[in-house]
Design a protein around this motif. Structure first.
Motif, PDB file in Angstrom:
ATOM      1  N   TYR A 252       7.626 -40.209  20.367  1.00  0.00           N
ATOM      2  CA  TYR A 252       6.826 -40.162  21.587  1.00  0.00           C
ATOM      3  C   TYR A 252       6.671 -38.760  22.165  1.00  0.00           C
ATOM      4  O   TYR A 252       5.566 -38.333  22.472  1.00  0.00           O
ATOM      5  CB  TYR A 252       7.458 -41.073  22.635  1.00  0.00           C
ATOM      6  CG  TYR A 252       6.791 -40.991  23.982  1.00  0.00           C
ATOM      7  CD1 TYR A 252       5.533 -41.544  24.181  1.00  0.00           C
ATOM      8  CD2 TYR A 252       7.410 -40.352  25.042  1.00  0.00           C
ATOM      9  CE1 TYR A 252       4.903 -41.461  25.404  1.00  0.00           C
ATOM     10  CE2 TYR A 252       6.791 -40.266  26.281  1.00  0.00           C
ATOM     11  CZ  TYR A 252       5.544 -40.820  26.453  1.00  0.00           C
ATOM     12  OH  TYR A 252       4.939 -40.729  27.671  1.00  0.00           O
ATOM     13  N   TYR A 253       7.768 -38.067  22.341  1.00  0.00           N
ATOM     14  CA  TYR A 253       7.708 -36.797  23.053  1.00  0.00           C
ATOM     15  C   TYR A 253       6.888 -35.775  22.276  1.00  0.00           C
ATOM     16  O   TYR A 253       7.057 -35.632  21.066  1.00  0.00           O
ATOM     17  CB  TYR A 253       9.120 -36.267  23.349  1.00  0.00           C
ATOM     18  CG  TYR A 253       9.813 -37.180  24.319  1.00  0.00           C
ATOM     19  CD1 TYR A 253       9.487 -37.138  25.668  1.00  0.00           C
ATOM     20  CD2 TYR A 253      10.721 -38.125  23.889  1.00  0.00           C
ATOM     21  CE1 TYR A 253      10.071 -38.012  26.566  1.00  0.00           C
ATOM     22  CE2 TYR A 253      11.312 -39.002  24.783  1.00  0.00           C
ATOM     23  CZ  TYR A 253      10.983 -38.940  26.115  1.00  0.00           C
ATOM     24  OH  TYR A 253      11.552 -39.816  26.998  1.00  0.00           O
ATOM     25  N   PRO A 254       5.978 -35.072  22.979  1.00  0.00           N
ATOM     26  CA  PRO A 254       5.107 -34.115  22.298  1.00  0.00           C
ATOM     27  C   PRO A 254       5.899 -33.037  21.564  1.00  0.00           C
ATOM     28  O   PRO A 254       6.757 -32.367  22.150  1.00  0.00           O
ATOM     29  CB  PRO A 254       4.301 -33.492  23.445  1.00  0.00           C
ATOM     30  CG  PRO A 254       4.383 -34.473  24.559  1.00  0.00           C
ATOM     31  CD  PRO A 254       5.724 -35.140  24.416  1.00  0.00           C
ATOM     32  N   ARG A 255       5.624 -32.917  20.299  1.00  0.00           N
ATOM     33  CA  ARG A 255       6.248 -31.898  19.451  1.00  0.00           C
ATOM     34  C   ARG A 255       5.212 -31.420  18.452  1.00  0.00           C
ATOM     35  O   ARG A 255       4.341 -32.179  18.045  1.00  0.00           O
ATOM     36  CB  ARG A 255       7.443 -32.468  18.691  1.00  0.00           C
ATOM     37  CG  ARG A 255       8.565 -32.899  19.580  1.00  0.00           C
ATOM     38  CD  ARG A 255       9.698 -33.477  18.772  1.00  0.00           C
ATOM     39  NE  ARG A 255      10.750 -33.909  19.669  1.00  0.00           N
ATOM     40  CZ  ARG A 255      11.585 -34.891  19.405  1.00  0.00           C
ATOM     41  NH1 ARG A 255      11.511 -35.531  18.262  1.00  0.00           N
ATOM     42  NH2 ARG A 255      12.511 -35.221  20.259  1.00  0.00           N
ATOM     43  N   GLY A 256       5.337 -30.169  18.035  1.00  0.00           N
ATOM     44  CA  GLY A 256       4.399 -29.595  17.079  1.00  0.00           C
ATOM     45  C   GLY A 256       4.775 -29.852  15.639  1.00  0.00           C
ATOM     46  O   GLY A 256       3.972 -29.616  14.727  1.00  0.00           O
ATOM     47  N   ILE A 257       6.013 -30.327  15.414  1.00  0.00           N
ATOM     48  CA  ILE A 257       6.459 -30.660  14.063  1.00  0.00           C
ATOM     49  C   ILE A 257       7.242 -31.971  14.093  1.00  0.00           C
ATOM     50  O   ILE A 257       7.801 -32.348  15.130  1.00  0.00           O
ATOM     51  CB  ILE A 257       7.348 -29.546  13.445  1.00  0.00           C
ATOM     52  CG1 ILE A 257       8.593 -29.315  14.302  1.00  0.00           C
ATOM     53  CG2 ILE A 257       6.565 -28.264  13.260  1.00  0.00           C
ATOM     54  CD1 ILE A 257       9.592 -28.388  13.655  1.00  0.00           C
TER      55      ILE A 257
ATOM     56  N   GLU B 143       5.721 -50.284  18.365  1.00  0.00           N
ATOM     57  CA  GLU B 143       5.376 -49.401  17.241  1.00  0.00           C
ATOM     58  C   GLU B 143       6.596 -48.689  16.664  1.00  0.00           C
ATOM     59  O   GLU B 143       6.482 -47.980  15.669  1.00  0.00           O
ATOM     60  CB  GLU B 143       4.339 -48.374  17.692  1.00  0.00           C
ATOM     61  CG  GLU B 143       2.969 -48.966  18.003  1.00  0.00           C
ATOM     62  CD  GLU B 143       2.852 -49.538  19.412  1.00  0.00           C
ATOM     63  OE1 GLU B 143       3.837 -49.427  20.188  1.00  0.00           O
ATOM     64  OE2 GLU B 143       1.806 -50.099  19.739  1.00  0.00           O
ATOM     65  N   GLY B 144       7.777 -48.840  17.296  1.00  0.00           N
ATOM     66  CA  GLY B 144       9.009 -48.299  16.736  1.00  0.00           C
ATOM     67  C   GLY B 144       9.540 -47.019  17.362  1.00  0.00           C
ATOM     68  O   GLY B 144      10.584 -46.527  16.956  1.00  0.00           O
ATOM     69  N   PHE B 145       8.868 -46.493  18.356  1.00  0.00           N
ATOM     70  CA  PHE B 145       9.381 -45.294  19.024  1.00  0.00           C
ATOM     71  C   PHE B 145      10.023 -45.670  20.360  1.00  0.00           C
ATOM     72  O   PHE B 145       9.847 -46.798  20.841  1.00  0.00           O
ATOM     73  CB  PHE B 145       8.276 -44.245  19.221  1.00  0.00           C
ATOM     74  CG  PHE B 145       7.167 -44.677  20.130  1.00  0.00           C
ATOM     75  CD1 PHE B 145       7.190 -44.363  21.473  1.00  0.00           C
ATOM     76  CD2 PHE B 145       6.097 -45.410  19.635  1.00  0.00           C
ATOM     77  CE1 PHE B 145       6.167 -44.744  22.313  1.00  0.00           C
ATOM     78  CE2 PHE B 145       5.057 -45.796  20.459  1.00  0.00           C
ATOM     79  CZ  PHE B 145       5.094 -45.469  21.802  1.00  0.00           C
ATOM     80  N   ILE B 146      10.801 -44.758  20.931  1.00  0.00           N
ATOM     81  CA  ILE B 146      11.526 -44.999  22.173  1.00  0.00           C
ATOM     82  C   ILE B 146      11.069 -44.010  23.237  1.00  0.00           C
ATOM     83  O   ILE B 146      10.874 -42.830  22.951  1.00  0.00           O
ATOM     84  CB  ILE B 146      13.042 -44.904  21.948  1.00  0.00           C
ATOM     85  CG1 ILE B 146      13.498 -46.053  21.049  1.00  0.00           C
ATOM     86  CG2 ILE B 146      13.793 -44.913  23.272  1.00  0.00           C
ATOM     87  CD1 ILE B 146      14.975 -46.063  20.720  1.00  0.00           C
ATOM     88  N   VAL B 147      10.910 -44.509  24.460  1.00  0.00           N
ATOM     89  CA  VAL B 147      10.470 -43.707  25.607  1.00  0.00           C
ATOM     90  C   VAL B 147      11.535 -43.784  26.692  1.00  0.00           C
ATOM     91  O   VAL B 147      12.076 -44.860  26.943  1.00  0.00           O
ATOM     92  CB  VAL B 147       9.150 -44.273  26.179  1.00  0.00           C
ATOM     93  CG1 VAL B 147       8.753 -43.559  27.462  1.00  0.00           C
ATOM     94  CG2 VAL B 147       8.054 -44.221  25.164  1.00  0.00           C
ATOM     95  N   TYR B 148      11.832 -42.666  27.330  1.00  0.00           N
ATOM     96  CA  TYR B 148      12.698 -42.645  28.515  1.00  0.00           C
ATOM     97  C   TYR B 148      11.772 -42.672  29.716  1.00  0.00           C
ATOM     98  O   TYR B 148      10.931 -41.776  29.864  1.00  0.00           O
ATOM     99  CB  TYR B 148      13.548 -41.375  28.509  1.00  0.00           C
ATOM    100  CG  TYR B 148      14.492 -41.249  29.670  1.00  0.00           C
ATOM    101  CD1 TYR B 148      15.636 -42.024  29.744  1.00  0.00           C
ATOM    102  CD2 TYR B 148      14.245 -40.353  30.698  1.00  0.00           C
ATOM    103  CE1 TYR B 148      16.508 -41.911  30.806  1.00  0.00           C
ATOM    104  CE2 TYR B 148      15.110 -40.224  31.761  1.00  0.00           C
ATOM    105  CZ  TYR B 148      16.238 -41.016  31.805  1.00  0.00           C
ATOM    106  OH  TYR B 148      17.096 -40.901  32.869  1.00  0.00           O
ATOM    107  N   ALA B 149      11.873 -43.709  30.561  1.00  0.00           N
ATOM    108  CA  ALA B 149      10.900 -43.856  31.644  1.00  0.00           C
ATOM    109  C   ALA B 149      11.484 -44.628  32.821  1.00  0.00           C
ATOM    110  O   ALA B 149      12.517 -45.290  32.698  1.00  0.00           O
ATOM    111  CB  ALA B 149       9.673 -44.591  31.123  1.00  0.00           C
TER     112      ALA B 149
END
Length: 122
Positions: free
Chosen positions: A32-37, A80-86
């Motif tokens: 989830y978290y924006p990353r370039g790689i 979708e299998g990703f985790i979000v901290y919210a």
């Protein structure tokens, strides 16, 4: 796409009330978290995808802020299998528990910019 372009794309998704995530075209890892790689294989072959915005509470923490309000934050595992901290929004604290189904909801947290929050369902 560089990191600043990814972050800007995320903000655009939020204002359209859509929850983005990233899928690595090399290894298939989703995050989830924006990353370039890709944090798993370090590939730069990334695609921004759109989540359905539904998942379940993986963990949660309740605390009282300086104004005496109860605030709930948690890790949300999306379908979708990703985790979000919210933040998790609710009128009834007893509705927030591990494995409870949640869906994304967008609120304007900064003038002109919406961000994702989660609410319990069913």
């Amino acid at each position: 796409m560089n990191l600043n372009e990814i972050i800007q794309t995320y903000y655009e998704y939020f204002n359209k009330e859509k929850l983005p995530y990233i899928k690595c075209a090399n290894c298939g890892y989703v995050f989830y978290y924006p990353r370039g790689i890709c944090p798993k294989c370090l590939s730069k072959k990334l695609s921004i995808m759109e989540s359905k915005g539904e998942g379940e509470i993986y963990s949660e923490t309740k605390f009282v802020n300086e104004r005496g309000q109860v605030v709930i934050v948690g890790l949300i595992k999306l379908e979708e299998g990703f985790i979000v901290y919210a933040n998790i929004l609710t009128d009834r604290l007893e509705n927030v528990s591990i494995n409870r189904k949640v869906k994304v909801e967008f609120k304007e947290a900064i003038k002109g910019q919406k961000f994702p929050f989660f609410t319990t369902i069913s």
